[in-house]
Design a protein around this motif. Sequence first.
Motif, short mmCIF file in Angstrom:
data_model
loop_
_atom_site.label_atom_id
_atom_site.label_comp_id
_atom_site.label_asym_id
_atom_site.label_seq_id
_atom_site.Cartn_x
_atom_site.Cartn_y
_atom_site.Cartn_z
N GLY A 98 0.77 -1.27 0.02
CA GLY A 98 -0.06 0.07 0.19
C GLY A 98 0.72 1.35 0.07
O GLY A 98 0.63 2.36 -0.64
N THR A 99 2.03 1.17 0.76
CA THR A 99 2.77 2.38 0.81
C THR A 99 3.46 2.64 -0.30
O THR A 99 3.52 3.94 -1.10
CB THR A 99 3.83 2.28 1.97
OG1 THR A 99 3.28 1.80 3.15
CG2 THR A 99 4.47 3.46 2.39
N VAL A 153 -3.55 -2.93 3.22
CA VAL A 153 -3.11 -2.19 2.18
C VAL A 153 -3.64 -0.80 2.07
O VAL A 153 -2.88 0.18 1.73
CB VAL A 153 -3.53 -3.06 0.71
CG1 VAL A 153 -3.51 -1.96 -0.58
CG2 VAL A 153 -3.21 -4.32 0.74
N ILE A 154 -4.96 -0.50 2.39
CA ILE A 154 -5.57 0.72 2.66
C ILE A 154 -4.92 1.51 3.66
O ILE A 154 -4.69 2.68 3.24
CB ILE A 154 -7.03 0.66 2.84
CG1 ILE A 154 -7.69 -0.17 1.87
CG2 ILE A 154 -7.61 2.02 3.20
CD1 ILE A 154 -9.09 -0.35 2.04
N ILE A 157 -1.70 2.73 2.09
CA ILE A 157 -1.77 3.81 0.74
C ILE A 157 -2.20 4.99 1.61
O ILE A 157 -1.47 6.11 1.29
CB ILE A 157 -3.23 3.56 0.11
CG1 ILE A 157 -2.69 2.15 -0.84
CG2 ILE A 157 -3.32 4.55 -0.92
CD1 ILE A 157 -3.92 1.64 -1.71
#
Length: 273
Positions: A98-99, A153-154, A157
């Motif tokens: 995500g990052t 993942v979120i 992000i």
Amino acid sequence: MPPVSELILFVLALAAAGAVAGVLAGLFGIGGGAILVPVFYQVFGLLGVDDSVRMHLSLGTSLAIIVPTSVRSFLSHRKRGAVDMALLRSWVVAVPLGTLIASAIAAYVSGETLMAIFAVIALLIALRMFFNRDSWRIADDLPPNPVKWLAGVIIGILSGLMGIGGGVLNNIFMTTHGRTIHQAVATSSGLGALISIPGLIGYVWAGWGEAGLPPFSTGFINWIAVALIIPITLLVAPFGVQLAHALSRRQLEIGFGIFLTLISLRFFYGILG
């Protein structure tokens, strides 16, 4: 270049911000990024950094500083046995992915867009902290995969787009799924490493060869700021850890809310001003 007297003031301001960021890293498990980003944005502006890269540089430099700060806070919390190691292991791939996605997004959006993302998310989180109720729980325990994996993942992000260690987002995720705020804070300190290390790499790539960057910058990372603030944050982070374990859950939530509201208002002012 500004006069030497102004540069000295900038250095002192960064040093003070580093001290506060280190305490916050231990207190809230946030890695200190949420305070460093607006401070960097202001200081880089005073130093004449171009607006087209100013916010990007603030985010990338913040993530670079979070690397050792998060590790130090994580080790302190783990000694107290409060870290959910199973959750961290399950996010070893999801959160860094995500990052890296966030770094790719940052390479193509404007500084104002990044400021708006930061301000909106911070304000939403603050409102949740102010009006939090136990009845707001989604479940009594963390969800199974793939929901838990997607949550990682979120978080990666959104944290990458805010230049933070993911603590505020993870704290909400864990507390709405039946975990205590103290365990959430402790686990968030470990999450910071999963975000900041790939974030550093991603922002170096995203800003590689960009015009308008200040001296001693590699991509969207300014190493002068990193070298100045890291020793200070490492020194004071354990004090924040001690304070976190001395406060009640509600005190931590109100502290989160006030802190994030002030940061959000600062960025809305920057966008509209």
